[in-house]
Each structure stands twice: as C-alpha cells, then as structure tokens.
Design an enzyme around this catalytic site. Structure first.
Site, PDB file in Angstrom:
ATOM      1  N   HIS A   1       0.829  -1.212   0.000  1.00 48.79           N
ATOM      2  CA  HIS A   1       0.000   0.000   0.000  1.00 48.79           C
ATOM      3  C   HIS A   1       0.860   1.257   0.000  1.00 48.79           C
ATOM      4  CE1 HIS A   1       0.289   1.182   4.329  1.00 48.79           C
ATOM      5  NE2 HIS A   1       0.462  -0.111   4.529  1.00 48.79           N
TER       6      HIS A   1
ATOM      7  N   ASP B   1      -0.616   4.476   0.731  1.00 46.11           N
ATOM      8  CA  ASP B   1      -1.133   5.538   1.604  1.00 46.11           C
ATOM      9  C   ASP B   1      -0.335   5.501   2.905  1.00 46.11           C
ATOM     10  OD1 ASP B   1      -2.484   2.956   1.975  1.00 46.11           O
ATOM     11  OD2 ASP B   1      -3.625   3.946   3.565  1.00 46.11           O
TER      12      ASP B   1
ATOM     13  N   ASP C   1       6.444   1.742   6.453  1.00 45.55           N
ATOM     14  CA  ASP C   1       5.010   1.374   6.348  1.00 45.55           C
ATOM     15  C   ASP C   1       4.319   2.286   5.339  1.00 45.55           C
ATOM     16  OD1 ASP C   1       2.469   0.434   6.728  1.00 45.55           O
ATOM     17  OD2 ASP C   1       2.171   1.463   8.615  1.00 45.55           O
TER      18      ASP C   1
ATOM     19  N   GLU D   1      -5.025   1.455   3.058  1.00 46.54           N
ATOM     20  CA  GLU D   1      -4.757   0.404   4.049  1.00 46.54           C
ATOM     21  C   GLU D   1      -4.917   0.959   5.456  1.00 46.54           C
ATOM     22  OE1 GLU D   1      -2.628  -2.089   6.876  1.00 46.54           O
ATOM     23  OE2 GLU D   1      -2.153  -0.030   6.396  1.00 46.54           O
ATOM     24  N   GLU D   2      -4.505   2.200   5.636  1.00 42.22           N
ATOM     25  CA  GLU D   2      -4.443   2.765   6.985  1.00 42.22           C
ATOM     26  C   GLU D   2      -5.816   3.112   7.553  1.00 42.22           C
ATOM     27  OE1 GLU D   2      -1.916   2.484   8.619  1.00 42.22           O
ATOM     28  OE2 GLU D   2      -0.172   2.520   7.302  1.00 42.22           O
TER      29      GLU D   2
ATOM     30  N   ASP E   1       4.233  -6.000   4.590  1.00 44.24           N
ATOM     31  CA  ASP E   1       3.695  -4.866   5.364  1.00 44.24           C
ATOM     32  C   ASP E   1       3.708  -5.161   6.853  1.00 44.24           C
ATOM     33  OD1 ASP E   1       2.513  -2.393   5.788  1.00 44.24           O
ATOM     34  OD2 ASP E   1       0.475  -3.194   5.624  1.00 44.24           O
TER      35      ASP E   1
ATOM     36  N   HIS F   1       4.226   4.540  11.899  1.00 45.97           N
ATOM     37  CA  HIS F   1       3.285   5.497  12.508  1.00 45.97           C
ATOM     38  C   HIS F   1       3.951   6.429  13.527  1.00 45.97           C
ATOM     39  CE1 HIS F   1      -0.439   2.794  11.478  1.00 45.97           C
ATOM     40  NE2 HIS F   1       0.501   2.737  10.570  1.00 45.97           N
TER      41      HIS F   1
HETATM   42 ZN   LIG Z   1       1.013  -0.799   6.453  1.00 41.47          ZN
END
Ligand SMILES: [Zn+2]
Length: 463
Positions: free
Chosen positions: A85, A87, A116, A150-151, A174, A435
């Site tokens: 992903h 995003d 990520d 995805e997030e 991921d 994150h």
């Molecule tokens: Zn991810």
C-alpha cells in the site's frame, strides 16, 4: 542468481524511487476526496506514480477505479499476489527530519512511509524488475497489488477484490520477518446492563476510553451521597496503586479521575486499564444496586484478568496463543445504566458460537446482555503449507535466522487474501517505527528485502 549482489548494484535506483514516492503526501484526505480521487489527491498520485513506473518498465498495469491497481508480469492461470500500500498515516509532530523528503542519514532513509509501507513496496518493486530483467521464465502471473486505503480500513482492496481475481497465493510486505501466518479473529463485544436504574443512583456518570482498540488511560466518575472521608482514602488508594488522579468536590458531588496506561488492544497486558482502577476504588462506597452491579461487573470480570476467564471466554492454541479481551469503552449513566465495549482478539481455532452462547449465560446472571457487534474472522495458513515453507526457506537463506513464524492479535493486510501471509520487512529485533515520528528504514534492509522477494518470486512462480 545472486539476487543480493544484483539488488546491491541497483541501490541508487531503489533509493531514488523511494524518495520520489515518499515525496508524494499520500495521507487520506476526505475533504479533498472526489469521485475520481476517493481518498483524496495524495493517495491517488502515489498509485499513479507506481503504475506509471510499471508501464515504463514494460509491465502490464491496471488502475481499478482509482482506489487500487496492479503491476503484473508472467503468464499462467495461477496468480501470485504481492500486496502493498502507498497511503500513509498523518505526520503528527516532533520530527527531526522532513517527513516528506526521504533524507539519508547514516544508512537510514527517513520519511513517512519509509517502513510502512512505501519502503517495502519499493523493495518488492525492485524484486519484480530484477526477476523480469534476468529473463526468468514464470509459470504464474506475478502481480503487485497496490492499495491506497490500508491505513483507514482496507476500502481499497475490498473494492479491488470485488472486480479482480483473488491471488492463488500471496504475501504482503507490510509487517514482520520471518513471516506472520496466524492472525487472531477480532470481535467487538457489547455488554449492556439490564437492570433498571433508580433516581438516586450514587454514580451519576462514569466514563473511560474512546475506542475499543486501546486500553483506556483515563477514567472519570461523578458520584454522590457517599460517606465522608472519601477524599483521604482516595489519596491513599492512589499511593498504594502508584498512580495519579484528581478529586474535586462540587456541590455535594465528587468528580474523581484516575490515570492508567494506554496500550493497543491486541496487547492489553501491556497497559493498565484506568476504568478497572477507578471501579476498584469506588466499589467500597457505592451501594445503590445498579451502580454497584456495574462496578462489580468491571472489577470481577476484567479486574485481574484480560483473558475473559470469568466469562468463560478464555481459550488458547499453539498457532496463535491466548484469546485476549480489552474493555476499551466503559460507560455508566444514571439514566441509562452501564455499557461496555470490548475488543476481543481470539485464537485462530476458537469455537466462537459455543463460547458466545456460554458467555451470554454467565453475564446474564451478572445482570448484563452480550451482543457481538462486529466480527472479523481469524486468518491462518498452516506452518506446513508449501507457501509458508518456501518463504521461510528463502528468508533463512539470506539471514541465517531460524526464528519461527509469528502470530498476531492485530490484523495485517495479508488477511484480505484467501491464502496470504505477512512477509517482512521489519527484521527481528528492530524497533517498530511505523506510525511514529522520524519513521525510517535501513537502506541495507531494503536491499536485502529486495533480494529475498526476488528469490521468493522465482521459488513460487519460476518454471
Ligand atoms: Zn502498512
């Protein structure tokens, strides 16, 4: 083929493409979302970036309604999926490095999405290019599927798979190496108090937590008609439990708060539930029936136990470990009674219906009704499966690390595939900076992961 040497020789290209991708601010933006850009301009641009790279290199590409897309090579009926992903989560604050640049410092590349999932995406992309350029003939189609949401709930691939073929086998770069083959089920349980509240409830309001997937780190109660001396005993309670809190007297009412410690619902044992703490204190002073029943329920069923033993919800298996419960939102109101939202992460072989029936009876006797509000079933690919064995073999060849496959109480992207596992690219022992501020990825790890993914593609799809 020496994939590591090949990947090493293409390091500059890998870094440059990752920097370009990081420079696209692909955070979900509902406000700028349009029919043509369902998650905002950034996520769409990041998708288009990847697809145009694919096109330039002579791969088949497809954009599926601007929410996801794929880059494909090879031929055959079977499909090997590589799920990525582009995003990213919002930046937050206190970054030392610019979050949308991709600065290189001491062998690390910094930026939102570095680990990520833009870094792993670019590593897998280099792997596909290396396999293609090496002229390896394939007996399957190999398809990188690129999501852009995805997030925030997987809306991208959910839509994608309504229109496109489900891969026969797949992996998602991921999460963690060596690989995650067992993901617990995630159910949201709602407990509501059946008792009638009375006009003179001692608890006027009780509140802790905003979301079921976090351990509440703060609880607050407004109470009335309690014996004097509460304040002194409260201070003593705080000391005994080495925590902090506040006590305010307001026209015959008391407003009491207590601090706990936050943690993710998949690891409730790492936190300290503030609601449980506060309930333990209040239960000594509260006697009106509904208020008391609410507090007893919290203390007795969630007090020293995050496995649901008292409600007979406990269960564990070797593939995925114990079932855990996190009461994340805990409310009582003097007109509406008690409501508790629990995020339950249950083992892959959990006898769900049976357990719910049993628990419903137990909690009914305690004055509560139990409803299952949502349920995402477990995801599991057996360790003996050829897919798992092949990925492990390749990973071990490149790392010498014999670690066992992992399980998780969180849901990874891999669970959207029928037969897929999470495969890298965080190496064991590395801090998980996804994150976080100053998110980074080691360049050496990107190179190694690209080599691992290239060999994996050949092992799974080579003739
Ligand atoms: Zn991810």
């Amino acid at each position: 083929m020496d994939w590591l040497k090949l990947a090493e020789s293409r390091k500059e290209e890998l870094i440059s493409e990752l920097q370009q991708l990081i420079q696209i601010e692909s955070v979900l933006d509902e406000e700028s979302a349009t029919e043509d850009a369902p998650f905002g301009q950034g996520p769409l641009k990041a998708l288009q970036f990847m697809l145009s790279k694919g096109e330039q290199q002579g791969f088949q590409t497809k954009n599926v309604d601007n929410v996801a897309g794929h880059i494909e090579m090879g031929a055959g009926d079977d499909l090997l999926g590589i799920l990525c992903h582009v995003d990213v989560v919002p930046v937050g604050d206190s970054w030392t490095y610019p979050p949308f640049k991709g600065e290189l410092v001491d062998g690390k590349l910094f930026g939102r999405g570095a680990i990520d999932d833009k870094g792993p995406t670019i590593a897998a992309w280099l792997a596909m290019k290396m396999v293609k350029d090496a002229g390896v003939s394939l007996n399957k189609r190999v398809r990188m599927i690129i999501g852009t949401d995805e997030e925030s709930g997987f809306r991208c691939v959910t839509h994608y798979f309504t229109k496109e073929q489900m891969p026969t086998i797949g992996f998602a770069p991921d999460a963690d190496f060596p690989l995650i083959n067992a993901e617990k089920g995630i159910a949201l349980l709602n407990f509501s108090q059946k008792a009638q509240v009375t006009a003179d409830e001692q608890i006027i309001a009780f509140q802790a937590g905003q979301r079921s997937n976090m351990v509440p780190d703060h609880a607050k109660a407004i109470i009335q008609n309690v014996t004097s001396g509460v304040e002194e005993e409260f201070q003593q309670f705080l000391e005994e439990n080495t925590t902090e809190g506040t006590f305010i007297q307001d026209e015959g009412r008391y407003i009491i708060t207590v601090k706990g410690k936050s943690a993710h619902a998949m690891e409730p044992e790492k936190g300290r539930n503030a609601a449980v703490l506060l309930a333990k204190f209040l239960i000594n002073y509260i006697t009106t029936p509904a208020s008391n029943q609410f507090l007893s329920f919290i203390v007795n069923t969630f007090g020293e136990d995050y496995k649901g033993t008292k409600m007979k919800l406990d269960f564990e298996d070797i593939m995925s470990g114990p079932t855990t419960l996190n009461p994340g939102v805990i409310l009582f109101h003097h007109e509406r009674g008690g409501h508790i939202q629990v995020s339950m992460r249950y083992s892959v072989s959990y006898p769900f219906e049976e357990k719910m029936t049993e628990a419903t009876k137990v909690v009914s006797d305690l004055g509560f009704a139990l409803d299952v509000t949502s349920n995402s079933i477990p995801h599991y690919v057996p360790e003996e499966d050829e897919l798992v064995q092949t990925l492990l073999k390749v990973y071990r060849k490149y790392t010498g690390d014999e670690s066992k496959p992992l399980s998780t109480g969180g849901g990874t992207y891999a669970r959207t595939m029928k037969k897929g596992v999470a495969f890298g690219m965080l190496f064991p022992g590395e801090p998980d900076v996804a994150h976080q501020s100053d998110e980074y990825v080691w360049i050496d790890h990107l190179v190694k992961a690209a080599a691992i993914y290239a060999e994996t593609i050949v092992e799974l799809a080579g003739k």
